[in-house]
Design a protein around this motif. Sequence first.
Motif, PDB file in Angstrom:
ATOM      1  N   ASP A  70       0.823  -1.217   0.000  1.00 24.30           N
ATOM      2  CA  ASP A  70       0.000   0.000   0.000  1.00 24.30           C
ATOM      3  C   ASP A  70       0.850   1.258   0.000  1.00 24.30           C
ATOM      4  O   ASP A  70       0.538   2.231  -0.691  1.00 24.30           O
ATOM      5  CB  ASP A  70      -0.957   0.013   1.195  1.00 24.30           C
ATOM      6  CG  ASP A  70      -2.130  -0.926   1.014  1.00 24.30           C
ATOM      7  OD1 ASP A  70      -2.465  -1.262  -0.138  1.00 24.30           O
ATOM      8  OD2 ASP A  70      -2.726  -1.316   2.031  1.00 24.30           O
ATOM      9  N   LEU A  71       1.924   1.256   0.761  1.00 19.23           N
ATOM     10  CA  LEU A  71       2.775   2.443   0.835  1.00 19.23           C
ATOM     11  C   LEU A  71       3.538   2.674  -0.469  1.00 19.23           C
ATOM     12  O   LEU A  71       3.762   3.819  -0.863  1.00 19.23           O
ATOM     13  CB  LEU A  71       3.718   2.343   2.028  1.00 19.23           C
ATOM     14  CG  LEU A  71       2.991   2.407   3.379  1.00 19.23           C
ATOM     15  CD1 LEU A  71       3.907   1.951   4.507  1.00 19.23           C
ATOM     16  CD2 LEU A  71       2.447   3.800   3.639  1.00 19.23           C
ATOM     17  N   ASN A  72       3.908   1.592  -1.159  1.00 19.98           N
ATOM     18  CA  ASN A  72       4.519   1.751  -2.478  1.00 19.98           C
ATOM     19  C   ASN A  72       3.526   2.367  -3.459  1.00 19.98           C
ATOM     20  O   ASN A  72       3.893   3.222  -4.269  1.00 19.98           O
ATOM     21  CB  ASN A  72       5.015   0.407  -3.006  1.00 19.98           C
ATOM     22  CG  ASN A  72       6.312  -0.036  -2.355  1.00 19.98           C
ATOM     23  OD1 ASN A  72       7.064   0.763  -1.831  1.00 19.98           O
ATOM     24  ND2 ASN A  72       6.559  -1.333  -2.393  1.00 19.98           N
ATOM     25  N   LYS A  73       2.265   1.940  -3.388  1.00 21.71           N
ATOM     26  CA  LYS A  73       1.230   2.512  -4.258  1.00 21.71           C
ATOM     27  C   LYS A  73       0.998   3.981  -3.922  1.00 21.71           C
ATOM     28  O   LYS A  73       0.850   4.814  -4.822  1.00 21.71           O
ATOM     29  CB  LYS A  73      -0.074   1.724  -4.120  1.00 21.71           C
ATOM     30  CG  LYS A  73      -0.003   0.335  -4.721  1.00 21.71           C
ATOM     31  CD  LYS A  73      -1.273  -0.452  -4.468  1.00 21.71           C
ATOM     32  CE  LYS A  73      -1.130  -1.888  -4.942  1.00 21.71           C
ATOM     33  NZ  LYS A  73      -2.309  -2.695  -4.586  1.00 21.71           N
ATOM     34  N   ALA A  74       0.984   4.309  -2.637  1.00 20.44           N
ATOM     35  CA  ALA A  74       0.805   5.701  -2.224  1.00 20.44           C
ATOM     36  C   ALA A  74       1.957   6.558  -2.725  1.00 20.44           C
ATOM     37  O   ALA A  74       1.748   7.684  -3.194  1.00 20.44           O
ATOM     38  CB  ALA A  74       0.691   5.797  -0.703  1.00 20.44           C
ATOM     39  N   ASP A  75       3.175   6.024  -2.662  1.00 19.04           N
ATOM     40  CA  ASP A  75       4.340   6.763  -3.136  1.00 19.04           C
ATOM     41  C   ASP A  75       4.274   6.978  -4.648  1.00 19.04           C
ATOM     42  O   ASP A  75       4.648   8.034  -5.140  1.00 19.04           O
ATOM     43  CB  ASP A  75       5.627   6.034  -2.755  1.00 19.04           C
ATOM     44  CG  ASP A  75       6.866   6.814  -3.121  1.00 19.04           C
ATOM     45  OD1 ASP A  75       7.009   7.959  -2.634  1.00 19.04           O
ATOM     46  OD2 ASP A  75       7.686   6.296  -3.898  1.00 19.04           O
ATOM     47  N   ALA A  76       3.768   5.986  -5.375  1.00 20.73           N
ATOM     48  CA  ALA A  76       3.632   6.143  -6.827  1.00 20.73           C
ATOM     49  C   ALA A  76       2.599   7.217  -7.167  1.00 20.73           C
ATOM     50  O   ALA A  76       2.766   7.952  -8.141  1.00 20.73           O
ATOM     51  CB  ALA A  76       3.234   4.802  -7.454  1.00 20.73           C
ATOM     52  N   LEU A  77       1.543   7.314  -6.359  1.00 25.24           N
ATOM     53  CA  LEU A  77       0.496   8.308  -6.603  1.00 25.24           C
ATOM     54  C   LEU A  77       0.926   9.712  -6.185  1.00 25.24           C
ATOM     55  O   LEU A  77       0.506  10.704  -6.774  1.00 25.24           O
ATOM     56  CB  LEU A  77      -0.781   7.925  -5.849  1.00 25.24           C
ATOM     57  CG  LEU A  77      -1.506   6.689  -6.362  1.00 25.24           C
ATOM     58  CD1 LEU A  77      -2.571   6.257  -5.356  1.00 25.24           C
ATOM     59  CD2 LEU A  77      -2.131   6.962  -7.714  1.00 25.24           C
ATOM     60  N   SER A  78       1.742   9.786  -5.151  1.00 24.20           N
ATOM     61  CA  SER A  78       2.164  11.089  -4.620  1.00 24.20           C
ATOM     62  C   SER A  78       3.620  10.993  -4.160  1.00 24.20           C
ATOM     63  O   SER A  78       3.894  10.862  -2.969  1.00 24.20           O
ATOM     64  CB  SER A  78       1.251  11.489  -3.463  1.00 24.20           C
ATOM     65  OG  SER A  78       1.586  12.751  -2.976  1.00 24.20           O
ATOM     66  N   PRO A  79       4.550  11.049  -5.116  1.00 19.64           N
ATOM     67  CA  PRO A  79       5.972  10.913  -4.752  1.00 19.64           C
ATOM     68  C   PRO A  79       6.430  12.061  -3.840  1.00 19.64           C
ATOM     69  O   PRO A  79       5.863  13.154  -3.858  1.00 19.64           O
ATOM     70  CB  PRO A  79       6.693  10.994  -6.099  1.00 19.64           C
ATOM     71  CG  PRO A  79       5.655  10.823  -7.148  1.00 19.64           C
ATOM     72  CD  PRO A  79       4.347  11.222  -6.541  1.00 19.64           C
ATOM     73  N   ASN A  80       7.435  11.771  -3.073  1.00 20.61           N
ATOM     74  CA  ASN A  80       8.051  12.766  -2.186  1.00 20.61           C
ATOM     75  C   ASN A  80       7.125  13.276  -1.091  1.00 20.61           C
ATOM     76  O   ASN A  80       7.212  14.430  -0.689  1.00 20.61           O
ATOM     77  CB  ASN A  80       8.636  13.932  -2.985  1.00 20.61           C
ATOM     78  CG  ASN A  80       9.754  13.478  -3.892  1.00 20.61           C
ATOM     79  OD1 ASN A  80      10.572  12.644  -3.514  1.00 20.61           O
ATOM     80  ND2 ASN A  80       9.787  14.009  -5.094  1.00 20.61           N
ATOM     81  N   ASP A  81       6.267  12.408  -0.598  1.00 23.12           N
ATOM     82  CA  ASP A  81       5.429  12.741   0.550  1.00 23.12           C
ATOM     83  C   ASP A  81       6.162  12.255   1.800  1.00 23.12           C
ATOM     84  O   ASP A  81       6.417  11.055   1.957  1.00 23.12           O
ATOM     85  CB  ASP A  81       4.061  12.065   0.427  1.00 23.12           C
ATOM     86  CG  ASP A  81       3.187  12.350   1.620  1.00 23.12           C
ATOM     87  OD1 ASP A  81       2.608  13.446   1.686  1.00 23.12           O
ATOM     88  OD2 ASP A  81       3.107  11.465   2.504  1.00 23.12           O
ATOM     89  N   ALA A  82       6.515  13.171   2.669  1.00 30.05           N
ATOM     90  CA  ALA A  82       7.320  12.832   3.848  1.00 30.05           C
ATOM     91  C   ALA A  82       6.650  11.776   4.719  1.00 30.05           C
ATOM     92  O   ALA A  82       7.311  10.856   5.213  1.00 30.05           O
ATOM     93  CB  ALA A  82       7.621  14.086   4.665  1.00 30.05           C
ATOM     94  N   TRP A  83       5.340  11.903   4.920  1.00 33.98           N
ATOM     95  CA  TRP A  83       4.627  10.955   5.778  1.00 33.98           C
ATOM     96  C   TRP A  83       4.679   9.544   5.203  1.00 33.98           C
ATOM     97  O   TRP A  83       4.939   8.572   5.914  1.00 33.98           O
ATOM     98  CB  TRP A  83       3.182  11.421   5.950  1.00 33.98           C
ATOM     99  CG  TRP A  83       2.435  10.715   7.020  1.00 33.98           C
ATOM    100  CD1 TRP A  83       2.318  11.093   8.322  1.00 33.98           C
ATOM    101  CD2 TRP A  83       1.686   9.502   6.891  1.00 33.98           C
ATOM    102  NE1 TRP A  83       1.543  10.184   9.005  1.00 33.98           N
ATOM    103  CE2 TRP A  83       1.140   9.193   8.144  1.00 33.98           C
ATOM    104  CE3 TRP A  83       1.426   8.635   5.836  1.00 33.98           C
ATOM    105  CZ2 TRP A  83       0.358   8.076   8.372  1.00 33.98           C
ATOM    106  CZ3 TRP A  83       0.649   7.510   6.062  1.00 33.98           C
ATOM    107  CH2 TRP A  83       0.128   7.253   7.321  1.00 33.98           C
ATOM    108  N   THR A  84       4.438   9.429   3.890  1.00 28.94           N
ATOM    109  CA  THR A  84       4.487   8.112   3.240  1.00 28.94           C
ATOM    110  C   THR A  84       5.886   7.519   3.350  1.00 28.94           C
ATOM    111  O   THR A  84       6.043   6.333   3.666  1.00 28.94           O
ATOM    112  CB  THR A  84       4.076   8.222   1.763  1.00 28.94           C
ATOM    113  OG1 THR A  84       2.738   8.735   1.684  1.00 28.94           O
ATOM    114  CG2 THR A  84       4.132   6.873   1.062  1.00 28.94           C
ATOM    115  N   LEU A  85       6.894   8.327   3.087  1.00 27.08           N
ATOM    116  CA  LEU A  85       8.273   7.834   3.153  1.00 27.08           C
ATOM    117  C   LEU A  85       8.651   7.396   4.566  1.00 27.08           C
ATOM    118  O   LEU A  85       9.332   6.373   4.751  1.00 27.08           O
ATOM    119  CB  LEU A  85       9.232   8.909   2.650  1.00 27.08           C
ATOM    120  CG  LEU A  85       9.156   9.183   1.149  1.00 27.08           C
ATOM    121  CD1 LEU A  85       9.859  10.490   0.816  1.00 27.08           C
ATOM    122  CD2 LEU A  85       9.744   8.023   0.364  1.00 27.08           C
TER     123      LEU A  85
END
Length: 86
Positions: free
Chosen positions: A26-41
């Motif tokens: 899920d977090l990889n998908k979130a990163d693909a949708l919104s790269p460079n999001d500090a919270w996701t990273l």
Amino acid sequence: SSADFSKRRRGETKRMLDDYKGALEDLNKADALSPNDAWTLESRGATKYELGDYIGALNDLNKSNELDPNDSFCLEWIAKVKSPTI
């Protein structure tokens, strides 16, 4: 977007329930949708740590820290990854 937010929240929930592989997906998908999001990273870095991917964890956490240097939770995770007990 709401899709990346949903993936981030679901990934974090899975991580908290010790479903690290599901969380990472899920977090990889979130990163693909919104790269460079500090919270996701940060969340993905914590997940990678739990999976034993310390280099990947540190990469994500360091990037998160660059984006949001005042996030104390991120700094705690970085210290945990770098600790000699791993």
